[in-house]
Design a protein around this motif. Structure first.
Motif, PDB file in Angstrom:
ATOM      1  N   ASP A 270       0.845  -1.182   0.000  1.00  0.00           N
ATOM      2  CA  ASP A 270       0.000   0.000   0.000  1.00  0.00           C
ATOM      3  C   ASP A 270       0.888   1.242   0.000  1.00  0.00           C
ATOM      4  O   ASP A 270       2.113   1.139  -0.009  1.00  0.00           O
ATOM      5  CB  ASP A 270      -0.939  -0.006   1.207  1.00  0.00           C
ATOM      6  N   VAL A 271       0.271   2.409  -0.032  1.00  0.00           N
ATOM      7  CA  VAL A 271       1.042   3.651  -0.064  1.00  0.00           C
ATOM      8  C   VAL A 271       1.130   4.199   1.361  1.00  0.00           C
ATOM      9  O   VAL A 271       0.118   4.611   1.932  1.00  0.00           O
ATOM     10  CB  VAL A 271       0.390   4.681  -1.007  1.00  0.00           C
ATOM     11  N   PRO A 272       2.313   4.247   1.946  1.00  0.00           N
ATOM     12  CA  PRO A 272       2.456   4.684   3.335  1.00  0.00           C
ATOM     13  C   PRO A 272       2.454   6.206   3.476  1.00  0.00           C
ATOM     14  O   PRO A 272       2.563   6.943   2.482  1.00  0.00           O
ATOM     15  CB  PRO A 272       3.816   4.113   3.738  1.00  0.00           C
ATOM     16  N   ILE A 273       2.382   6.665   4.702  1.00  0.00           N
ATOM     17  CA  ILE A 273       2.336   8.094   4.990  1.00  0.00           C
ATOM     18  C   ILE A 273       3.677   8.778   4.712  1.00  0.00           C
ATOM     19  O   ILE A 273       3.756   9.997   4.664  1.00  0.00           O
ATOM     20  CB  ILE A 273       1.879   8.337   6.450  1.00  0.00           C
ATOM     21  N   THR A 274       4.742   8.003   4.481  1.00  0.00           N
ATOM     22  CA  THR A 274       6.029   8.596   4.105  1.00  0.00           C
ATOM     23  C   THR A 274       6.087   8.961   2.618  1.00  0.00           C
ATOM     24  O   THR A 274       7.051   9.594   2.177  1.00  0.00           O
ATOM     25  CB  THR A 274       7.190   7.644   4.439  1.00  0.00           C
ATOM     26  N   TYR A 275       5.083   8.552   1.856  1.00  0.00           N
ATOM     27  CA  TYR A 275       5.010   8.935   0.441  1.00  0.00           C
ATOM     28  C   TYR A 275       4.784  10.448   0.338  1.00  0.00           C
ATOM     29  O   TYR A 275       3.889  10.993   0.977  1.00  0.00           O
ATOM     30  CB  TYR A 275       3.871   8.175  -0.236  1.00  0.00           C
ATOM     31  N   VAL A 276       5.613  11.109  -0.458  1.00  0.00           N
ATOM     32  CA  VAL A 276       5.456  12.543  -0.728  1.00  0.00           C
ATOM     33  C   VAL A 276       4.691  12.674  -2.037  1.00  0.00           C
ATOM     34  O   VAL A 276       5.182  12.237  -3.084  1.00  0.00           O
ATOM     35  CB  VAL A 276       6.828  13.246  -0.836  1.00  0.00           C
ATOM     36  N   PRO A 277       3.477  13.222  -2.019  1.00  0.00           N
ATOM     37  CA  PRO A 277       2.624  13.204  -3.202  1.00  0.00           C
ATOM     38  C   PRO A 277       3.314  13.695  -4.483  1.00  0.00           C
ATOM     39  O   PRO A 277       3.785  14.831  -4.547  1.00  0.00           O
ATOM     40  CB  PRO A 277       1.455  14.121  -2.805  1.00  0.00           C
TER      41      PRO A 277
END
Length: 226
Positions: free
Chosen positions: A92-99
């Motif tokens: 999944d896409v974690p909260i550390t992903y920078v949009p």
């Protein structure tokens, strides 16, 4: 005329290996680094400068893209959001992903590559061990190459080079050691600039890569003190 490569160099392990591979392919390196007020900005910039020195890079850019922090939505730029610990997010896409970070980076890199007349842009994206980031996938990179070439002058054509995209961290560590790339100059931790936390996604992937490759990482980790 020498062929030139614009290398997006964060100071991390993957982008550093990419830049060394570009050098091995006899490109004249133009190094590009982005400051976006990420938690470890100062450490990453220092690593970038040390790596450029080690590679004898003659031309480099450090660009301020701090508007990325203003966009928000990531634990890397918003200190009110905790960095997840001791869990790998690969599906999944974690909260550390920078949009859309790589989309922003590649748009700017496309402009700079056109100005510098570079034949290639190197970016250290890794599809398998990418924490599930959507802008590290090969389909995205292909479309990025298309939009850069579509949106620049007819005389300019650039190829996006992603030599690590099909590798995992173990293979990247092994390749770096084989090529005598100084990984001790690189930084991966999302949280700390002094001693790596050893618990965030990026630290865990790096540690797993070194362990499976059968080598010890030379950087310091908080959680690995004897």
């Amino acid at each position: 005329m020498n062929k030139k490569a614009l290398c997006i160099l964060s100071g991390g392990m993957d982008s550093t290996v990419c830049t060394y591979l570009a050098k091995k392919q006899n490109y004249e390196i133009i190094a590009l680094h982005f400051d976006y007020e990420q938690r470890t900005q100062n450490k990453e910039r220092k690593c970038f400068e040390q790596i450029c020195k080690a590679l004898e890079v003659k031309k480099s850019y450090i660009l301020d893209v701090s508007f990325i922090k203003n966009i928000g939505g990531s634990a890397l730029t918003d200190k009110s959001i905790n960095i997840p610990k001791n869990q790998l997010h690969l599906s999944d896409v974690p909260i550390t992903y920078v949009p859309f970070r790589n989309g922003i980076f590649l748009s700017i890199a496309g402009a700079l590559a056109e100005k510098e007349n570079c034949q290639s842009i190197f970016i250290g994206v890794v599809e398998e061990d990418s924490s599930g980031y959507p802008d590290c996938k090969s389909a995205f990179i292909q479309k990025a190459q298309e939009f850069i070439n579509e949106g620049t002058s007819k005389q300019f054509k650039v190829e996006l080079k992603t030599p690590l995209i099909r590798l995992n961290k173990t293979q990247i560590v092994a390749l770096a050691l084989e090529e005598k790339i100084p990984l001790e100059l690189t930084w991966s931790c999302y949280e700390d600039e002094h001693e790596a936390c050893g618990e965030c996604d990026s630290c865990l992937l790096r540690l797993k890569g070194f362990e499976k490759a059968g080598f010890k990482d030379k950087i310091k980790y908080k959680q690995l003190k004897s």
